[in-house]
Design an enzyme around this catalytic site. Structure first.
Site, PDB file in Angstrom:
ATOM      1  CB  CYS A  51      57.607  99.767 -14.527  1.00  0.00           C
ATOM      2  SG  CYS A  51      57.390  99.810 -12.743  1.00  0.00           S
ATOM      3  CB  ALA A  52      54.720  99.348 -19.347  1.00  0.00           C
TER       4      ALA A  52
END
Length: 146
Positions: A51-52
């Site tokens: 996930c960013a």
């Protein structure tokens, strides 16, 4: 917003919202309605890779009935990004009240596409969503195998 929201509640609300901006704001509001994740659950083990933004998902087995074996799971989660927090709320609504078998078989990304959310997520957010779904499915599979 009342929680737990069901995916049917979210579908009905989405049907009333005409444009993407309204839906975006609604998803953010869903995320704001999630209960806070206790600090002790913000561990490396609960962190979702891929996930960013920062995402933590904590699951635990639930035993329903006299069998003594877990057949459901409780989920808690949070993110440092408002829209991702909302995506977590939608995921939780999708999996709410499902057995572990049903969780493994549920096509959450298909539901996101049906809602029109997938087409409005950046590639990074789509990858993060896939990571969250994979994590939930893996946790359910591990509980089934236990």
């Amino acid at each position: 917003m009342d929680f737990p929201m069901t995916i049917d509640d979210i579908r009905a609300d989405f049907a009333l919202l005409d444009d993407w901006e309204d839906r975006y704001r609604y998803v953010i509001e869903l995320g704001r309605g999630l209960p806070p994740l206790p600090e002790e659950l913000r561990t490396e083990a609960n962190k979702v890779r891929g996930c960013a933004s920062q995402v933590w998902l904590a699951t635990k087995p639930l035993v329903n009935g006299g069998a003594g074996k877990a057949n459901r799971m409780a989920m808690q989660g949070t993110s440092d990004a408002l829209i991702v927090q909302g995506l977590i709320a939608v995921l939780f609504a999708i999996y709410e009240d499902k057995t572990l078998d049903e969780i493994v078989r549920t096509d959450a990304q298909g539901i996101f596409a049906e809602l029109g959310l997938s087409e409005h997520l950046t590639q990074q957010r789509s990858n993060g969503l896939a990571s969250m779904v994979k994590r939930i499915h893996m946790d359910a599979e591990m509980m089934l195998a236990a």
